[in-house]
Design an enzyme around this catalytic site. Structure first.
Site, PDB file in Angstrom:
ATOM      1  N   LYS A 128      64.783  21.793  72.128  1.00  0.00           N
ATOM      2  CA  LYS A 128      65.173  23.121  72.793  1.00  0.00           C
ATOM      3  C   LYS A 128      66.667  23.032  73.329  1.00  0.00           C
ATOM      4  CE  LYS A 128      62.940  26.023  76.393  1.00  0.00           C
ATOM      5  NZ  LYS A 128      61.700  26.126  77.091  1.00  0.00           N
TER       6      LYS A 128
ATOM      7  N   SER B  91      58.885  30.041  76.636  1.00  0.00           N
ATOM      8  CA  SER B  91      60.279  30.103  76.040  1.00  0.00           C
ATOM      9  C   SER B  91      60.514  29.010  75.035  1.00  0.00           C
ATOM     10  CB  SER B  91      61.130  29.920  77.414  1.00  0.00           C
ATOM     11  OG  SER B  91      60.939  28.531  77.908  1.00  0.00           O
TER      12      SER B  91
ATOM     13  N   SER C  17      55.539  27.295  78.952  1.00  0.00           N
ATOM     14  CA  SER C  17      56.775  27.247  78.052  1.00  0.00           C
ATOM     15  C   SER C  17      56.568  26.460  77.026  1.00  0.00           C
ATOM     16  CB  SER C  17      58.112  27.440  78.696  1.00  0.00           C
ATOM     17  OG  SER C  17      58.396  28.762  79.137  1.00  0.00           O
TER      18      SER C  17
END
Lengths: 105, 562
Positions: B113, B188, B212
């Site tokens: 990420k 997310s 997330s």
């Protein structure tokens, strides 16, 4: 107590934006006023819960006073640290002047 | 079915097992699991370079339609792969360490990420304010992945500063869900989830503050695990809400999630919140045999919290979850309904605590030390206002505003302290379940399947409700994971498992057991329904879809997309 009716005025929104150092356009302020009040409405459910004798929880694992040995360790090189600086002067960050005047000290 | 399958037929992928007449040649390296790659790398049947090439090619070909990746560093990836191949060869030499000493991640492609620092690379956190920032050091997660020999392919898309449940709040355009390109992948960590679901990497790293990792895993039909708070060091990861954030793996099965978790876990001197709790090596040895894996269910006590099956839950989601629980019961688990009475207070208290911590953490973006800076006004307050007003996107500004308000004079006790007290009650609900001797809690991960892009963008509260089933787990600091449990309306449904603190291993064994008892389910063999469309260069990008959608929309509708 959490107010039972959310009541952020436009002036409140502008005040909070200033506290947060967020420069917001007119349209953003207007939209935020509605959205923040809608979100604050959701908070009112918390008023139905008696928490007077409940201690607050800041974190969930029982760790306290984590300290490393007081030994000098290598750290990042000055150039590496300054490489991302928007403005640099020698080995220093250039910070915005927070005192007025002609710069004489 | 049985533990000899893999060893007897090394060239067969998991997916090929049901379809072929046995022994069909391995044609696509991207379909391999980490545990399969590890075996083939050790026997020399495949090289890390070949794995990297195959995965890089898939990502390069399909990213236009998915926007799962914000950066792919092909040159660096191939250099890492070559280094892994040398490491494997050296381990095999006489006097070498032996291949058994290698971590199963050695030579395996991974995605990170884009809030994980990789020295010399970008870490935008999905924000304009960090555009152009170059990380001057490796995060601890990065360093541990390098130590294991993993091959980092690049950085994945995300909601700005990990705030969001759809990846639509990325400053670099939304990510599409490979099951339906008009829908969100969740967030997310939506880029990390989509990249794994699309076979661009077998595993990726995400972060989970209120869901997330788990919610995008659920929406993309993969496995996602949020470890116990304190399990994984956060040194070098962009902070959102420090009492809630935790790093964890996304993967296509429980064994792979366990392998990645093993590599990155453990105490780190550089993160005072990382706990000195041993990381069990058994994470590397989840059973390969379905029979052995399934036997773990016998006598397990699983709790079904009644508050998690409420209004707003899609019938198809509740149905799949209840079927999954019934299947585990049939395999020997004991299911009991329990109550987590403060569940309904989770959303409100979370949306006080998380924004409060975010407003404090994000105060550092002042345009002085790093990041975007607007110094055009000549006045320092005006410069801050411009820098932050321009650099942050709408959702981040909203949360900073909420948090600043909740922490401001006169409201601190009413909001922040109140929320922290409610947090105590939420945690106590879970503690009572562990005290009663349950092994895990079973619940839905997300109340709905993947929703259409744009559907919740204008209504923050609707977006926040996406995480209603996951955020209480962060509030209590517990490990939680989402595992695929079938489809509803052709879209993936996630089953959420929640464990007692530090019990990731048991949770993963349970997940592995569920995989074993559903190994023959037809949905297990399905690839994401619209993944094939991403091979077509004329398939619109998520940004093009968004532009088409907002064209002609009322002015109030597009205002939030700045």
């Amino acid at each position: 107590m959490i107010p039972s009716m959310a009541n952020l005025s436009r002036a409140d929104v502008e005040h909070v934006a200033h506290l947060a150092r967020l420069g917001l356009a007119e349209a953003e302020l207007a939209r935020l006023e509605g959205q923040l009040n809608h979100i604050l409405d959701q908070y009112t459910i918390l008023t139905t819960l008696d928490t007077e004798h409940i201690p607050p929880t800041a974190q969930t694992i029982a760790l306290a006073n984590i300290l490393r040995d007081d030994v000098v360790q290598p750290s990042l090189a000055v150039d590496d640290v300054l490489a991302n600086a928007p403005e640099r002067s020698g080995d220093h960050f250039v910070v915005p002047a927070i005192l007025g005047g002609d710069g004489g000290a | 079915m049985g533990e000899r399958d893999e060893e007897d037929r090394p060239f067969e992928t998991t997916r090929g097992r049901d379809g072929g007449a046995g022994g069909s040649a391995l044609t696509d390296l991207t379909r391999l699991h980490v545990h399969e790659m590890a075996r083939l790398l050790r026997t020399g049947e495949v090289s890390s370079r070949a794995l990297a090439e195959a995965h890089l090619a898939a990502a390069a070909r399909q990213n236009h339609a998915l926007n799962a990746w914000l950066a792919i560093d092909r040159k660096s990836a191939l250099a890492q792969a070559d280094a892994a191949d040398r490491r494997i060869a050296e381990s095999r030499r006489p006097g070498g360490s032996g291949v058994a000493a290698l971590h199963p991640l050695c030579g395996v492609p991974v995605g990170l990420k884009d809030l994980v620092s990789v020295k010399g690379g970008q870490a935008t956190a999905g924000s304009k304010i960090l555009k152009g920032y170059v990380a001057p050091f490796d995060s601890t997660v990065t360093a541990r992945l390098r130590q294991a020999g993993a091959v980092i392919l690049g950085k994945t898309n995300m909601d700005e500063f990990a705030m969001g449940s759809s990846t639509e709040h990325s400053a670099y355009g939304p990510t599409a869900n490979p099951w339906d390109l008009t829908r969100v992948p969740g967030g997310s960590s939506g880029g990390s989830a989509a990249a794994v679901a699309a076979y661009h990497v077998p595993v990726s790293i995400g972060t989970d503050t209120g869901g997330s990792i788990r919610q995008p895993a659920s929406l993309c039909g993969i496995v996602g695990l949020k470890p116990t708070y304190g399990r994984v060091s956060r040194y070098g990861i962009v902070a959102f809400a420090s009492s809630l954030d935790q790093i964890g793996p996304l993967a296509r099965d429980a064994r792979d999630a366990a392998i990645l978790l093993h590599a990155v876990s453990g105490r780190d001197e550089r993160d005072a919140t990382s706990a000195p709790v041993p990381v069990p090596d058994e994470l590397l040895d989840l059973p390969s045999s379905d029979d052995e894996a399934a036997s773990y269910l016998k006598g397990r006590r699983l709790a079904l919290p009644r508050e998690y099956f409420v209004e707003g839950m899609e019938p198809g989601v509740a149905g799949r979850v209840r079927e999954a629980v019934a299947a585990m019961e049939a395999a020997g688990a004991r299911i009991e309904e329990v109550s987590l009475p403060h569940t309904d207070y989770g959303l409100a208290s979370y949306y006080i605590i998380a924004p409060a911590e975010c407003s404090s953490n994000l105060a550092r973006y002042d345009g002085v030390v790093y990041g975007f800076a607007d110094r055009s006004s000549g006045d320092y307050i005006a410069d801050y206002l411009c820098t932050r007003g321009t650099g942050f996107g709408p959702e981040v500004k909203r949360r900073i505003m909420l948090g600043t308000y909740a922490l401001s004079a006169g409201y601190y006790d009413a909001y922040y302290v109140k929320a922290q007290k409610v947090r105590t009650l939420i945690k106590a609900d879970f503690d009572a379940v562990w005290a009663a001797g349950f092994d895990a809690i079973c619940a839905p991960t997300s109340p709905t399947v993947a929703f259409p892009m744009g559907a919740r963008l204008e209504d923050p509260v609707a977006m926040y409700l996406s995480d209603a089933c996951t955020l209480p787990v962060n509030m209590a600091g517990l490990p939680g994971m989402s595992i695929p449990a079938g489809l509803s309306d052709g879209l993936p449904v996630g089953l959420q498992l929640v464990g007692a603190p530090w019990r990731e291993l048991g949770m993963l064994r349970l997940a592995r057991a569920y995989e074993a008892i559903t190994a023959r389910a037809t949905w297990r063999d399905l690839e994401p329904a619209e993944l094939h469309l991403t091979d077509d260069p004329t398939t619109p990008s998520p940004l093009e879809r968004k532009a088409r959608r907002t064209q002609g929309a009322p002015a109030t509708g597009s205002g939030d997309q700045s």
